[in-house]
Design a protein around this motif. Sequence first.
Motif, PDB file in Angstrom:
ATOM      1  N   PRO A 151       0.811  -1.236   0.000  1.00 45.03           N
ATOM      2  CA  PRO A 151       0.000   0.000   0.000  1.00 45.03           C
ATOM      3  C   PRO A 151       0.835   1.272   0.000  1.00 45.03           C
ATOM      4  N   ALA A 249       5.849  13.678  13.482  1.00 45.11           N
ATOM      5  CA  ALA A 249       5.951  12.281  13.067  1.00 45.11           C
ATOM      6  C   ALA A 249       5.222  12.101  11.743  1.00 45.11           C
ATOM      7  N   ASP A 250       5.819  11.306  10.874  1.00 40.00           N
ATOM      8  CA  ASP A 250       5.193  11.017   9.589  1.00 40.00           C
ATOM      9  C   ASP A 250       5.642   9.626   9.180  1.00 40.00           C
ATOM     10  N   HIS A 251       5.307   9.248   7.961  1.00 40.34           N
ATOM     11  CA  HIS A 251       5.644   7.893   7.543  1.00 40.34           C
ATOM     12  C   HIS A 251       6.310   7.888   6.178  1.00 40.34           C
ATOM     13  N   GLU A 256      12.620   5.048   9.647  1.00 39.67           N
ATOM     14  CA  GLU A 256      11.851   4.745  10.857  1.00 39.67           C
ATOM     15  C   GLU A 256      12.714   5.073  12.067  1.00 39.67           C
TER      16      GLU A 256
ATOM     17  N   ALA B  28       2.067  13.334  16.431  1.00 42.47           N
ATOM     18  CA  ALA B  28       2.348  11.921  16.652  1.00 42.47           C
ATOM     19  C   ALA B  28       2.180  11.100  15.377  1.00 42.47           C
ATOM     20  N   GLY B  29       1.968  11.763  14.240  1.00 39.95           N
ATOM     21  CA  GLY B  29       1.937  11.038  12.975  1.00 39.95           C
ATOM     22  C   GLY B  29       0.547  10.763  12.444  1.00 39.95           C
ATOM     23  N   ASN B 200      -1.865   7.320   7.381  1.00 46.77           N
ATOM     24  CA  ASN B 200      -0.752   6.845   6.573  1.00 46.77           C
ATOM     25  C   ASN B 200      -0.743   5.322   6.548  1.00 46.77           C
ATOM     26  N   PRO B 201      -0.053   4.723   5.542  1.00 47.40           N
ATOM     27  CA  PRO B 201      -0.069   3.255   5.442  1.00 47.40           C
ATOM     28  C   PRO B 201       0.388   2.561   6.732  1.00 47.40           C
ATOM     29  N   ASN B 202       1.293   3.187   7.485  1.00 47.07           N
ATOM     30  CA  ASN B 202       1.775   2.528   8.703  1.00 47.07           C
ATOM     31  C   ASN B 202       0.816   2.698   9.877  1.00 47.07           C
ATOM     32  N   TYR B 385      -3.939  -8.512   2.628  1.00 42.40           N
ATOM     33  CA  TYR B 385      -4.146  -7.124   2.176  1.00 42.40           C
ATOM     34  C   TYR B 385      -3.657  -6.889   0.752  1.00 42.40           C
ATOM     35  N   LEU B 386      -2.619  -7.616   0.336  1.00 41.86           N
ATOM     36  CA  LEU B 386      -2.116  -7.393  -1.027  1.00 41.86           C
ATOM     37  C   LEU B 386      -3.133  -7.852  -2.064  1.00 41.86           C
ATOM     38  N   ARG B 389      -5.926  -5.420  -2.183  1.00 40.71           N
ATOM     39  CA  ARG B 389      -5.474  -4.206  -2.837  1.00 40.71           C
ATOM     40  C   ARG B 389      -5.493  -4.338  -4.359  1.00 40.71           C
ATOM     41  N   SER B 406      -7.323  -3.460   2.615  1.00 37.19           N
ATOM     42  CA  SER B 406      -6.165  -3.387   1.726  1.00 37.19           C
ATOM     43  C   SER B 406      -4.948  -2.822   2.453  1.00 37.19           C
ATOM     44  N   ARG B 407      -5.126  -2.382   3.684  1.00 29.97           N
ATOM     45  CA  ARG B 407      -3.981  -1.936   4.476  1.00 29.97           C
ATOM     46  C   ARG B 407      -3.676  -2.888   5.622  1.00 29.97           C
ATOM     47  N   ASP B 523      10.817  -0.574  14.856  1.00 31.08           N
ATOM     48  CA  ASP B 523       9.369  -0.316  14.912  1.00 31.08           C
ATOM     49  C   ASP B 523       8.976   0.191  16.300  1.00 31.08           C
TER      50      ASP B 523
END
Lengths: 341, 864
Positions: A151, A249-251, A256, B28-29, B200-202, B385-386, B389, B406-407, B523
Amino acid sequence: MLEQLDTLEQEALAALAQANDPGALAAWKQTYLGRSASLSTFLGDLGKLPAAERPLAGKRGNEVKRTLEAAYAAGEERINAAVLNHALQSEALDVTLPGRPLRRGRLHPSTLILRRIYAIWAEMGFQIYRSPNVELDDYNFTLLNIPPHHPARDMWDTFYTTEEGVLLRTHTSPGQIHAMREFAPAPLRVILPGMCFRYEQITARSEIQFHQVEGLAVGPGITFANLKATLADFARRMFGEGARTQFRADHFPFTEPSMEVDVECFVCGGKGCPVCKFSGWLEILGSGMVHPTVLRNGGYDPKVFSGFAFGMGPERIAMLRHGIEDIRYFWGNDLRFLEQF
Amino acid sequence: MKVPLSWLKEYVDFDLPPEEIASRLTFAGLEVESIEYIGLAPQNGHIDGLPGEERGPKARGLAWDREKIVVGRVFEVLPHPNADRLVLCKLDDGRTIHTVLTGAPNLFPYKGQGPLAKPLKVAYAREGAMLYDGHQPGNVLTTLQRMKIRGVESYSMICSEKELGISADHEGVMILPDDAPAGTPLADYLGDVILDVKINPNMARNANMVGIAREVSALTGRKLRPPSYLFRASGEPLKKHLRIRIQNPEFNPRFTAILLRDVQIGPSPAWMQRRLSRAGMRPINNIVDITNYVMLETGQPLHAFDWDSLAARASGNAVTIITRTARPGETIVTLDGATRTLDDFTVLVCDEKGPLSIAGVMGGAETEVRDTTVNILLEAAAWDYLSIRRTVQAQKLPSEAAFRFSRGVHPAATLRGLGRAAELMRTLGGGIISRDTVDTYPRKAPVVRVDLPMKEVRRLLGVNIPPRKVAQILESLEFVCRVKETPARRRRSGKISDDDLTLQVIAPDHRLDIGTGVVGQADLIEEIARIYGYARIPEVQIADLLPIQRGNPGLEQEEAARDLLVNLGLQEVLTYHLTAPEKEAAVYPPGMEVPAAEYIRLANPIVPERRVMRCSVLASVLETAARNASRTDRLALFELGPVYLPSGKPLPAEPVQLAIVLAGPRESRDWRPSDRTPADFFDLKGILEGVLSGLHVPSPTFESTRDPRFHPGRCAKILVGGTALGVMGQLHPQVAARFEWAGHDLLAAELNFELLRPYLLRQYPVHSISEYPPVLEDLAVVVAEDVPVERVIQKIRSSGGEIVQSVLLFDVYRGEQAGSGNKSLAFALTYQAPDRTLGSTEAEEIRTRIIRALEGDLAGKVRR
């Protein structure tokens, strides 16, 4: 007789004061100092005077002559100066007439901003490393921790070539892999400038091609705290000593933790304006710590090495700095645009 | 994702203002892209309905005046004495009784019924209230004013959703739930703030209310309060009626289902409809709404089948659900009525007769829930998910469910979603839940364990965060943590430092994004940094040694050439690297056969005129010249950039080319006489000589050549050391015409910069200046017209020797005195020796040598 000399002296000096041009001056000289001038005659005829009067008359006569000669020299200087002055007066120009138009060559605005970016990073020890514009899918995505169909690929609209696995790079990040593979395991500090391509409608805000400058530092002790300091330094150099930065923070799949870096809006000074959409901040850079998978793909052991990476868009920076509202100006090459730089 | 804060508060308490919550999420994203205010006023900044001018960041919406917009109670609807299309409402606003005029069609049914048995609750706006104009398109602010309508005085009104900025609906007035207390400010009863959060995807795990609430909980320190997933099951067991067969567990790791009998389909309650609308989904009926609601709440998409349709297809046998990939050419009619042909990567939910739905993407028409449905099979499954997608992209079927699947949705979410939805259906739809849940889980999601040494956190972040704080952050995100001593790290002193500790971490069962080993550590470190706050991590200068510095000679060469060209008065242009073959063919005159170029072609061009990578920079620069033709009579352009040529390898060669285009008068118009003669071949040649000499390229030469793009007699190739670098000259007039410069001389040069590089030396010698006087003399020689001047100069130099310091051609004469077919060349020669004064005899000898060579070898005649 001496009175005659006094009269002559006074008369001559008075006449000289009236002489205002070179002709009058020459005539005066003829009259008072010439061969047939009365003073010359007087001095020539000294011998005819009684012996007793001679010394005094001679002394006085010569005195008058010296006075007139000195006066003449001064008069000549005065008149020459006046003549020159007159001549110069007549040569006066209209200084408001336009200057001679010379053809000045100019660099394209993208080149100008790129050079500024190069210069700042060079001083910080980041060397320029270039890699191909047409890339392998592997380098553009897979090795950057973006597997096929992931994705995260949605983040880049990609132009593919008819050759399987070959595309137009969507960012300069594939250069990270090239650079790391060339230099690993030596520490690395590079910037990666170049043209990137995206499958996008061409509008005032988006283009199918644009420059990007990516940066990469890999070493045994590179930290997130280093990344913040380095980007804050860059922002101060690029946008001014007082430029403040904030980190969100972003992606990005290849870093990372990842972050977006904002610089305080230099248009409004952070008060809020249409340029910064009233937020007071301008989004300038994406960055983060190099993902361990990417480090490994580049040939570094992620347990030993760490790194940071960042990327910026020179055209976007130029647009912000100059208040350019349409990105299409850059490849439109209208001379009326280019000649403003 | 749209997050109504009124909904979010169900899972976490917070008393921070919405803007502060938005800011914390953003940092925080979870970027909050906009904040929509429904009735409430922002803490700072500006929205509609408030005094002030500067619009706040990302804010939009309408603030409801708490004094002027309140809940009203309509207890009688009377006809208007003079108008059929209007009614008069008797309304209690908590203070007094008003008569309010309205044309709302949804109040007409109550007209003339006398006092209503069940009074209606409405949004009542008093005089002076700021609202949106219901009759104008878009959101136009207006102030409610006192007026007379058809003889009846009106000073207030009952509002539609549009007038309040809730939706675009202006069909009738908004009817509030019966529990709305009359007289309460509407903002208190209905006000809300909606955050639009970019996922976001993450952050896929956070595409739901509980996910966002978990983040808010971690960022504020307030406790997370997830919904209950328990349900009361009393119905007949499902097991004997349903079998599940998963053919490709890699695509379908888990499939769970539950049966509800005797459900009553109807509208869902107002609170649920309101939450769905504010989250951007349209309410349909209680069953569909509950599946959507639970998906938005828990992140688990659900699918409801009409059980009786399934049973009918099974003709009395147990229903068998089969999940598998589509067969070649297989089709399904989806619930939007479309017949869809499926790809072999698409996963289907089928029964023995065929496909029932496209897994995770869209249901089939035949088994969908209808108004007549009474028994419901509720599905909650996990999909790869793939594969989802790819299906979404192939079928162009984006949906809220597909967005999540899909994510990636963790298989553990299935039972939470199933339980929550079943219980809501039981309580809101009156169904009876089967006593068992059918759960087929062939591919268990692994429990992810990561050992995180504290020194790794410090190594990557560059800051010391105490282990207790690290553990607390991770626990706030539902990780399970245990602090352990790092094996074999206890120091001799017996003292344990933070660096000796390792956190043993188990990832919660809603996360698919936590890896193992060093990736898992990264991570976790991201989570720690994000919640700890990037702003709290200090800025520390790099301590690593500066790596070896190298420079980039290739780029430096290009930049040196750019500087020289600019110094010579040229404007740099940068053009598209994408073009079309016919655009590049335009540099050849019409009718001319264009040499076949092999192009790097795009598989997915966005416009036909940008479908290949360019092979010629000159063509791009000429396009620029054409585009500027109407605006200037004079230009001097260059571009230095890559072209793309097939190389026999997967990647093309990207050699750099230099292209120059010159046109128009040498000098621009001025108030004084200026040189308005058009630039010609020699202006361009002078530029090239200037660049080459500026780059210290040794003795470039120009040789007449033919090139179909150029004027046949005004074209030269540029040679250095025997290599042809490129071609220059006056373009063919038909080419000039193609680029909008008809009737003008267009000069152009094209050089392969790569061939030039070997001659670009980093160092070049500088000769010392002779102390001895030079001998200057002129020499005129008549030669045949076809003798190139360059040969004459070479001859003078070769015969005169090194003592000839310079050879300057100052006149070329053709005419009677030179004789027909001849030209007379006049040179100013400088002889100078580095070590002595030249005597007249020596100078005479040099001259004689030169004359002999010119007359002997070039059949010239020197004028004496």
